[in-house]
Design an enzyme around this catalytic site. Sequence first.
Site, PDB file in Angstrom:
ATOM      1  N   ASP A   1       0.867  -1.183   0.000  1.00 49.44           N
ATOM      2  CA  ASP A   1       0.000   0.000   0.000  1.00 49.44           C
ATOM      3  C   ASP A   1       0.902   1.231   0.000  1.00 49.44           C
ATOM      4  O   ASP A   1       1.396   1.630   1.050  1.00 49.44           O
ATOM      5  CB  ASP A   1      -0.878   0.042   1.257  1.00 49.44           C
ATOM      6  CG  ASP A   1      -1.927  -1.052   1.271  1.00 49.44           C
ATOM      7  OD1 ASP A   1      -2.800  -1.037   0.402  1.00 49.44           O
ATOM      8  OD2 ASP A   1      -1.876  -1.899   2.169  1.00 49.44           O
TER       9      ASP A   1
ATOM     10  N   ARG B   1       4.425   3.017   3.211  1.00 47.78           N
ATOM     11  CA  ARG B   1       5.206   2.003   3.926  1.00 47.78           C
ATOM     12  C   ARG B   1       6.702   2.250   3.811  1.00 47.78           C
ATOM     13  O   ARG B   1       7.471   1.792   4.649  1.00 47.78           O
ATOM     14  CB  ARG B   1       4.894   0.605   3.379  1.00 47.78           C
ATOM     15  CG  ARG B   1       3.423   0.295   3.201  1.00 47.78           C
ATOM     16  CD  ARG B   1       2.632   0.386   4.481  1.00 47.78           C
ATOM     17  NE  ARG B   1       1.241  -0.036   4.283  1.00 47.78           N
ATOM     18  CZ  ARG B   1       0.271   0.141   5.176  1.00 47.78           C
ATOM     19  NH1 ARG B   1       0.529   0.752   6.331  1.00 47.78           N
ATOM     20  NH2 ARG B   1      -0.950  -0.268   4.932  1.00 47.78           N
TER      21      ARG B   1
ATOM     22  N   ARG C   1      -7.112  11.082   1.478  1.00 51.01           N
ATOM     23  CA  ARG C   1      -6.499  10.103   0.567  1.00 51.01           C
ATOM     24  C   ARG C   1      -7.097  10.159  -0.839  1.00 51.01           C
ATOM     25  O   ARG C   1      -6.558   9.539  -1.751  1.00 51.01           O
ATOM     26  CB  ARG C   1      -6.647   8.705   1.149  1.00 51.01           C
ATOM     27  CG  ARG C   1      -5.971   8.543   2.492  1.00 51.01           C
ATOM     28  CD  ARG C   1      -6.474   7.302   3.236  1.00 51.01           C
ATOM     29  NE  ARG C   1      -6.300   6.082   2.469  1.00 51.01           N
ATOM     30  CZ  ARG C   1      -6.857   4.917   2.788  1.00 51.01           C
ATOM     31  NH1 ARG C   1      -7.662   4.828   3.847  1.00 51.01           N
ATOM     32  NH2 ARG C   1      -6.644   3.862   2.047  1.00 51.01           N
TER      33      ARG C   1
ATOM     34  N   LYS D   1      -8.812   1.712  -6.005  1.00 47.72           N
ATOM     35  CA  LYS D   1      -9.576   1.372  -4.799  1.00 47.72           C
ATOM     36  C   LYS D   1     -10.344   2.606  -4.328  1.00 47.72           C
ATOM     37  O   LYS D   1     -10.004   3.731  -4.709  1.00 47.72           O
ATOM     38  CB  LYS D   1      -8.648   0.843  -3.710  1.00 47.72           C
ATOM     39  CG  LYS D   1      -7.565   1.834  -3.223  1.00 47.72           C
ATOM     40  CD  LYS D   1      -6.656   1.155  -2.222  1.00 47.72           C
ATOM     41  CE  LYS D   1      -5.729   2.160  -1.566  1.00 47.72           C
ATOM     42  NZ  LYS D   1      -4.783   1.529  -0.629  1.00 47.72           N
ATOM     43  N   HIS D   2     -11.444   2.414  -3.586  1.00 49.76           N
ATOM     44  CA  HIS D   2     -12.042   1.178  -3.086  1.00 49.76           C
ATOM     45  C   HIS D   2     -13.397   1.046  -3.769  1.00 49.76           C
ATOM     46  O   HIS D   2     -14.352   1.702  -3.364  1.00 49.76           O
ATOM     47  CB  HIS D   2     -12.229   1.225  -1.593  1.00 49.76           C
ATOM     48  CG  HIS D   2     -10.982   1.587  -0.831  1.00 49.76           C
ATOM     49  ND1 HIS D   2     -10.518   2.884  -0.698  1.00 49.76           N
ATOM     50  CD2 HIS D   2     -10.101   0.805  -0.173  1.00 49.76           C
ATOM     51  CE1 HIS D   2      -9.411   2.899   0.034  1.00 49.76           C
ATOM     52  NE2 HIS D   2      -9.125   1.639   0.361  1.00 49.76           N
TER      53      HIS D   2
ATOM     54  N   HIS E   1     -12.858   0.014   8.155  1.00 50.76           N
ATOM     55  CA  HIS E   1     -11.973  -0.760   9.029  1.00 50.76           C
ATOM     56  C   HIS E   1     -12.706  -1.216  10.288  1.00 50.76           C
ATOM     57  O   HIS E   1     -12.305  -2.194  10.923  1.00 50.76           O
ATOM     58  CB  HIS E   1     -10.746   0.071   9.428  1.00 50.76           C
ATOM     59  CG  HIS E   1      -9.817   0.343   8.291  1.00 50.76           C
ATOM     60  ND1 HIS E   1      -9.962   1.432   7.471  1.00 50.76           N
ATOM     61  CD2 HIS E   1      -8.738  -0.338   7.838  1.00 50.76           C
ATOM     62  CE1 HIS E   1      -8.999   1.415   6.559  1.00 50.76           C
ATOM     63  NE2 HIS E   1      -8.244   0.349   6.757  1.00 50.76           N
TER      64      HIS E   1
ATOM     65  N   ASP F   1     -10.519  -5.833  -0.463  1.00 49.73           N
ATOM     66  CA  ASP F   1      -9.780  -5.178   0.603  1.00 49.73           C
ATOM     67  C   ASP F   1      -9.540  -6.252   1.670  1.00 49.73           C
ATOM     68  O   ASP F   1     -10.096  -7.356   1.600  1.00 49.73           O
ATOM     69  CB  ASP F   1     -10.598  -4.003   1.165  1.00 49.73           C
ATOM     70  CG  ASP F   1      -9.727  -2.950   1.839  1.00 49.73           C
ATOM     71  OD1 ASP F   1      -8.541  -3.233   2.124  1.00 49.73           O
ATOM     72  OD2 ASP F   1     -10.234  -1.840   2.090  1.00 49.73           O
TER      73      ASP F   1
END
Length: 429
Positions: free
Chosen positions: A170, A178, A235, A264-265, A277, A347
């Site tokens: 990601d 990351r 985002r 996404k998403h 989440h 996801d």
Amino acid sequence: MVSTRHRTAAGRIGVLSGVLLASTLVVSGCTGSALFGGEDSGAPYGGATAGGGVAPSAGATAGAGGASAAAPEGSGRVRGEFPVVSERQRIRLYAEARLSTMTLEQKLASLVMVHVGGPDPAPLQAYLTANQPAGLLLLGDNVPGSSAQAATLTSALRQSEGLGTLVAIDEEGGIVARLAEDGYPAADTLKSVPVAETASAFGQRAALLESTGMTVNFGVVADVTADPGSFIFERALGTDAPAAADRVAAAVGAERGHVFSTLKHFPGHGATAGDSHTSIPSTGMALDQWRSDVAPPFAAGVEAGAELVMFGHLAYTSVDALPASLSPEWHRILREELGFDGVAVTDDLLMLEASGVPAYADRTANAVAAVAAGNDVLLYNSTVDLPPLVASLAAAVRAGTIPASRVDDAALHVLTLRRELWLQQHPGA
């Protein structure tokens, strides 16, 4: 990496085994040199053509180009012109041949992507070797140091001759990054500057990913929202559909040649309230409004060539009460209305369990529903004991809950992507 949609050099399909090669040639009705790009690309003598038909008689026109197929005088045999096979067709043929050698359990294992923790490549490679999944998802604990250290990790990961290893990450930039070296602009600023800056930022990010050996980026957020209170606002690449669509297309275009792109998403978080989440966000938005206000960035990304689309755990109740990740109807819309022919990935499926909704508390039931709905890859951001999960999925196939054809279709999508990757990593093969 160079996408096969734009490669000019034709790759050669490898020979799996003598038996498999022979069976492939019998089914296709063509010679090995013709199928695999050899020197002799003509149809065999004896009247058979590649399509299984009859070669034209002497003096007849062969193919759309109008070339004559003249028989050697007195031979009584006609040599037909063999049709051109595109690189995408060769990749598809290779994937179909590999699929024909796989057991049901192997096909199902090839649909799962998991996270195995830590920067030591040994346990990651051990998981790949033992389970043969679709690939691995790397998170921050896998790449805590420099890009050079990340490259050392990914270079040690191998699965199967002829098929690339999908190593996903990601890397949106900004609050979802990351790699420590990713300081490039992200959506929070890109949404309010010229589109060219999105292309520049994602181009630099993609080059970084390529240098670290990442092959899939779950990084292009095609959601749309103008609500600063939305968890996806920072985002999202745009606050309205046209602006987001332009930037999504630019991001996908910039990643091409470096890493496989993921939108996404789907079908779009921005229209829902809540964070998937911890819940199953929902909206009553009508399908026609979705088509005009939410779909354009996804459509633009598909048109730009994104290889994957990630399904969100969110519900558009006017279309389907189920989360889109488990909805056959939303998969149909993606395939038929948006024309997507790549890999559909969920996801993180553990998010369904974390939602607290009793209907989604069972991991196995979620996996069965996800495959049956149309997903090609089931994503888990934690290590999963794969053999028991595969056994449960296989039982569902044998019981008719998951059509066997659905498993074959999903595995073929994954094999095709992995073959494309392998050819990119082995130019001239």
